[in-house]
Scaffold this active site. Sequence first.
Site, PDB file in Angstrom:
ATOM      1  N   HIS A 153      12.088  11.232 -12.101  1.00  0.00           N
ATOM      2  CA  HIS A 153      10.614  11.293 -12.205  1.00  0.00           C
ATOM      3  C   HIS A 153       9.947  10.150 -11.433  1.00  0.00           C
ATOM      4  CE1 HIS A 153      11.403  14.056 -15.628  1.00  0.00           C
ATOM      5  NE2 HIS A 153      12.343  13.169 -15.928  1.00  0.00           N
ATOM      6  N   SER A 272       0.958   0.449  14.409  1.00  0.00           N
ATOM      7  CA  SER A 272      -0.334   1.120  14.313  1.00  0.00           C
ATOM      8  C   SER A 272      -1.157   0.652  15.491  1.00  0.00           C
ATOM      9  CB  SER A 272      -1.006   0.735  13.004  1.00  0.00           C
ATOM     10  OG  SER A 272      -2.409   0.756  13.144  1.00  0.00           O
TER      11      SER A 272
END
Length: 476
Positions: A153, A272
Amino acid sequence: MTVVGSGAASGGAQLLPEVLAFSSSLPLDRQLLREDVIGSMAHLIMLSRAGLVPREAAGAIRSELVRVLEAATGLPEEEDVHMAVETLLARSLGETAGMIHTARSRNDQIALDLRLHVREQSALALEELSLLLAELAERAGRERDTLLPGYTHRQRAQPVSAAYYFCAWGAMFARDLELIRTAASPEMPLGVGALAGTSLPIDREVVRKLLRFERVTANGLDTVGDRDFALDFAYAAARALLHASRVATDVIDFCTAEFGYLRLDDEIAMGSSMMPQKRNPDLFELIRGKCGRAVGNLNALLVTVKGLPGGYNRDLQEDRQALLETGPLLVSVLRMLRLGLGRVRFDPERGRKALEDGATAATDVAEALTQAGVPFRTAYKLTGALVRRCMDQGIALGRAPLDLARQIDPRFTPEVLRAADAADSVARKKNAGGTGRASVDAQIASLRASAKAAAAAGSAVPRLDRLLAELKEAAL
Ligand code: ARG
């Protein structure tokens, strides 16, 4: 209006150029030129041996086929690669060229070309799969002592080693081996003609042997409409890429500041255009993204075949884009995943920190109590109470004082509390499939065996270049 195309495929009538352009598969199936020429050569050799084409004519056609393949650039505008090759043959050989299409239809011809294509691509994929499995085994072997949490999970669950992660990733790809291997079609379709076979005395067995298939297809009506081999390959590719996408997500998450277990080497970290500090996992995001294409291709093929009546239908030409994209996509993703995984470093310190509070070893504490005779459900509750007590007091489970534990239940012992140590927790899971040393060793050995099996399966596939060389020499 200019009319192009030889018209040979439409009984001599000339198609409207717009209709020809709309219906032409040449922009895509020109990629099948090698397969097409190989199929034509095998067919021609059989026709010659059966006395259906004079040996001299067969020799001339074969030489011309070789030339067509070697001068691969200029295919004339035709409906498809099959007509383009025939047109080129006719330009240099005239009427004799037409002998090649004896006892053959483009319906069985394309079925063969596509099977040859899938076979070749599956060999390439098996080679890449082998390298990936070997890389995963190698990395696992070097990361036995690097610990980090395993997740359920996306919550920290139990301590595992980085080796265990590599083995888990490898286990997925080991399963793909069989699927990719069986996608390499064993059946030879040529000789069924348009659908019903031929009244001419051909011998399909000769072609089968020349092209190294295991058997000939059983029914022509089925053969010309069958794309199961394409579906199988597309499914194998989609599933392998699905696996790649799941590995990619683990890597992407683990190299965030939030998880921090992995660092990307400079060779694969992307920047970036605006944020100077970024080290982005674009490579793994693209791997994950490409999975969508593989699933889309499988879907496109399924939908193309769905509801078609028996026999060949031109709809089947729409298999081309999806199928031709599948092999190279599979091969490139397997390769990129290998190159990428070879360039990520685990940070043992971050892994250790994430396990420090001992909470992920709570199950081990409960199991230690169980070994001391406490029924598991009771042990589970007592350990849960201890975990909560520790959290309230800001103490790591691994450092829980004995008297604190004994306030909850006197059956807690120093030995039981020592079970909260992460390294012990990993080492103690000795069952097959667990994190223990012998189990991980066995998993690594199994990955190595799968890598070998994939390489062997790849090299057992008859390759196009070999076939071509043999067919150039084969007796007519
Ligand atoms: N270009 C066709 C295809 O790719 C070849 C078979 C054409 N057959 C036909 N009967 N028109 O499926």
